[in-house]
Design an enzyme around this catalytic site. Structure first.
Site, mmCIF file in Angstrom:
data_model
loop_
_atom_site.group_PDB
_atom_site.id
_atom_site.type_symbol
_atom_site.label_atom_id
_atom_site.label_comp_id
_atom_site.label_asym_id
_atom_site.label_seq_id
_atom_site.Cartn_x
_atom_site.Cartn_y
_atom_site.Cartn_z
ATOM 1 N N GLY A 1 10.924 1.324 8.003
ATOM 2 C CA GLY A 1 10.975 0.072 8.771
ATOM 3 C C GLY A 1 12.148 -0.831 8.467
ATOM 4 O O GLY A 1 12.651 -1.525 9.348
ATOM 5 N N ASP B 1 2.809 -7.485 4.843
ATOM 6 C CA ASP B 1 1.563 -7.657 5.590
ATOM 7 C C ASP B 1 0.460 -8.018 4.578
ATOM 8 O O ASP B 1 0.332 -9.172 4.177
ATOM 9 C CB ASP B 1 1.308 -6.322 6.305
ATOM 10 C CG ASP B 1 0.300 -6.395 7.406
ATOM 11 O OD1 ASP B 1 -0.499 -7.326 7.419
ATOM 12 O OD2 ASP B 1 0.286 -5.489 8.258
ATOM 13 N N PHE C 1 0.174 -7.384 16.576
ATOM 14 C CA PHE C 1 0.821 -6.100 16.328
ATOM 15 C C PHE C 1 2.185 -6.101 16.998
ATOM 16 O O PHE C 1 2.290 -6.265 18.213
ATOM 17 C CB PHE C 1 -0.027 -4.938 16.845
ATOM 18 C CG PHE C 1 0.577 -3.611 16.483
ATOM 19 C CD1 PHE C 1 0.441 -3.109 15.201
ATOM 20 C CD2 PHE C 1 1.336 -2.899 17.409
ATOM 21 C CE1 PHE C 1 1.038 -1.903 14.847
ATOM 22 C CE2 PHE C 1 1.938 -1.697 17.063
ATOM 23 C CZ PHE C 1 1.784 -1.201 15.775
ATOM 24 N N GLU D 1 12.559 -5.454 2.736
ATOM 25 C CA GLU D 1 11.445 -5.040 3.599
ATOM 26 C C GLU D 1 11.635 -5.585 5.002
ATOM 27 O O GLU D 1 12.226 -6.644 5.187
ATOM 28 C CB GLU D 1 10.118 -5.599 3.062
ATOM 29 C CG GLU D 1 9.344 -4.677 2.146
ATOM 30 C CD GLU D 1 8.720 -3.477 2.865
ATOM 31 O OE1 GLU D 1 9.216 -3.088 3.934
ATOM 32 O OE2 GLU D 1 7.751 -2.930 2.341
ATOM 33 N N LYS E 1 3.986 -11.804 7.234
ATOM 34 C CA LYS E 1 2.780 -11.940 8.073
ATOM 35 C C LYS E 1 1.662 -12.542 7.207
ATOM 36 O O LYS E 1 0.767 -11.830 6.740
ATOM 37 C CB LYS E 1 2.383 -10.565 8.602
ATOM 38 C CG LYS E 1 1.580 -10.585 9.876
ATOM 39 C CD LYS E 1 1.409 -9.149 10.369
ATOM 40 C CE LYS E 1 0.862 -9.064 11.766
ATOM 41 N NZ LYS E 1 0.699 -7.678 12.205
HETATM 42 C C1 PRP Z 1 5.206 -1.279 6.626
HETATM 43 C C2 PRP Z 1 6.300 -2.160 6.064
HETATM 44 C C3 PRP Z 1 5.915 -2.294 4.621
HETATM 45 C C4 PRP Z 1 4.414 -2.188 4.633
HETATM 46 C C5 PRP Z 1 3.818 -3.541 4.486
HETATM 47 O O1 PRP Z 1 5.553 0.060 6.391
HETATM 48 O O2 PRP Z 1 7.574 -1.599 6.230
HETATM 49 O O3 PRP Z 1 6.495 -1.281 3.815
HETATM 50 O O4 PRP Z 1 4.031 -1.623 5.888
HETATM 51 O O5 PRP Z 1 2.419 -3.468 4.505
HETATM 52 P P1 PRP Z 1 1.520 -4.112 3.383
HETATM 53 O O6 PRP Z 1 2.092 -5.451 3.015
HETATM 54 O O7 PRP Z 1 0.165 -4.221 4.047
HETATM 55 O O8 PRP Z 1 1.475 -3.189 2.208
HETATM 56 P P2 PRP Z 1 4.782 1.264 7.112
HETATM 57 O O9 PRP Z 1 3.727 1.773 6.196
HETATM 58 O O10 PRP Z 1 4.351 0.827 8.475
HETATM 59 O O11 PRP Z 1 5.901 2.378 7.191
HETATM 60 P P3 PRP Z 1 7.324 2.341 7.906
HETATM 61 O O12 PRP Z 1 8.192 1.373 7.125
HETATM 62 O O13 PRP Z 1 7.812 3.730 7.802
HETATM 63 O O14 PRP Z 1 7.130 1.883 9.325
#
Ligand code: PRP
Length: 192
Positions: free
Chosen positions: A57, A115, A165, A111, A143
């Protein structure tokens, strides 16, 4: 899935390309300023800050961010996946680790979105054990409505108060939409 221009699947743009680019420029300037002494961001041993991109991401954000930092930087990439049910929240396994050690270095985790906070909290603990000189966090989006564990964030692009989302600018739905240059909400018919 219908073919064609993916922008037709967007119901609302939350952060336009112009708004994102302006904020990324501010973040880059702030990071350069914070890490600089005497006109250089390098440490006493001549090593610049190491930006650590958390794939997938954060790729788009990192690519724009580093081009807005007018001082020396290095960057490297990690890729992690969560273990899923039955393990401690946020525990992740490294699919790809750093190419270079960060011991004694100024390290900045980058990042796209924080979330629940579990991933970044786990990574902070994991990287702190490698004994960097400093360890900070930069996220494009915070978020806050979804936070389950407290995390210290040093640089935030935008605080997203609503739990919506979102896709674009690196963020996906089923691995699509990462290439949108803005951050948006999908029309419901395109979410299965
Ligand atoms: C997303 C984002 C963070 C994580 C945050 O990655 O890039 O690494 O989720 O979530 P959290 O605060 O609830 O732990 P994702 O797992 O969607 O993978 P990606 O980066 O490959 O899209």
């Amino acid at each position: 899935m219908a073919q064609g221009a993916i922008e037709n699947r967007i119901s609302e743009v939350l952060y336009s390309e112009e708004v994102i680019q302006a904020r990324v420029r501010e973040l880059g300037e702030k990071i350069a300023s914070d890490y600089s002494t005497g006109g250089s961001a390098c440490d006493a041993e001549g090593r610049p800050p190491m930006l650590i991109c958390i794939l997938q991401g954060a790729l788009v954000f990192l690519a724009d961010l580093v081009r807005q930092i007018p001082t020396e930087v290095e960057f490297d990439f990690i890729c992690v996946a969560s273990y899923g049910n039955g393990t401690s929240p946020g525990a992740v396994r490294f699919i790809k680790d750093l190419e270079r050690p960060i011991e004694g270095r100024d390290a900045l985790l980058v990042e796209d979105i924080i979330d629940t906070g579990h991933t970044i909290r786990y990574l902070m603990r994991s990287f702190a054990a490698r004994k960097p000189a400093s360890l900070r966090v930069c996220t494009l989006l915070d978020k806050v409505a979804r936070r389950e564990t407290s995390v210290g964030i040093d640089y935030t692009g935008f605080v997203l108060k609503q739990d919506r989302f979102i896709v674009g600018y690196g963020m996906d739905y089923a691995e699509l939409y990462r290439n949108l240059p803005y951050i948006a909400v999908l029309k419901p018919e395109y979410i299965r």
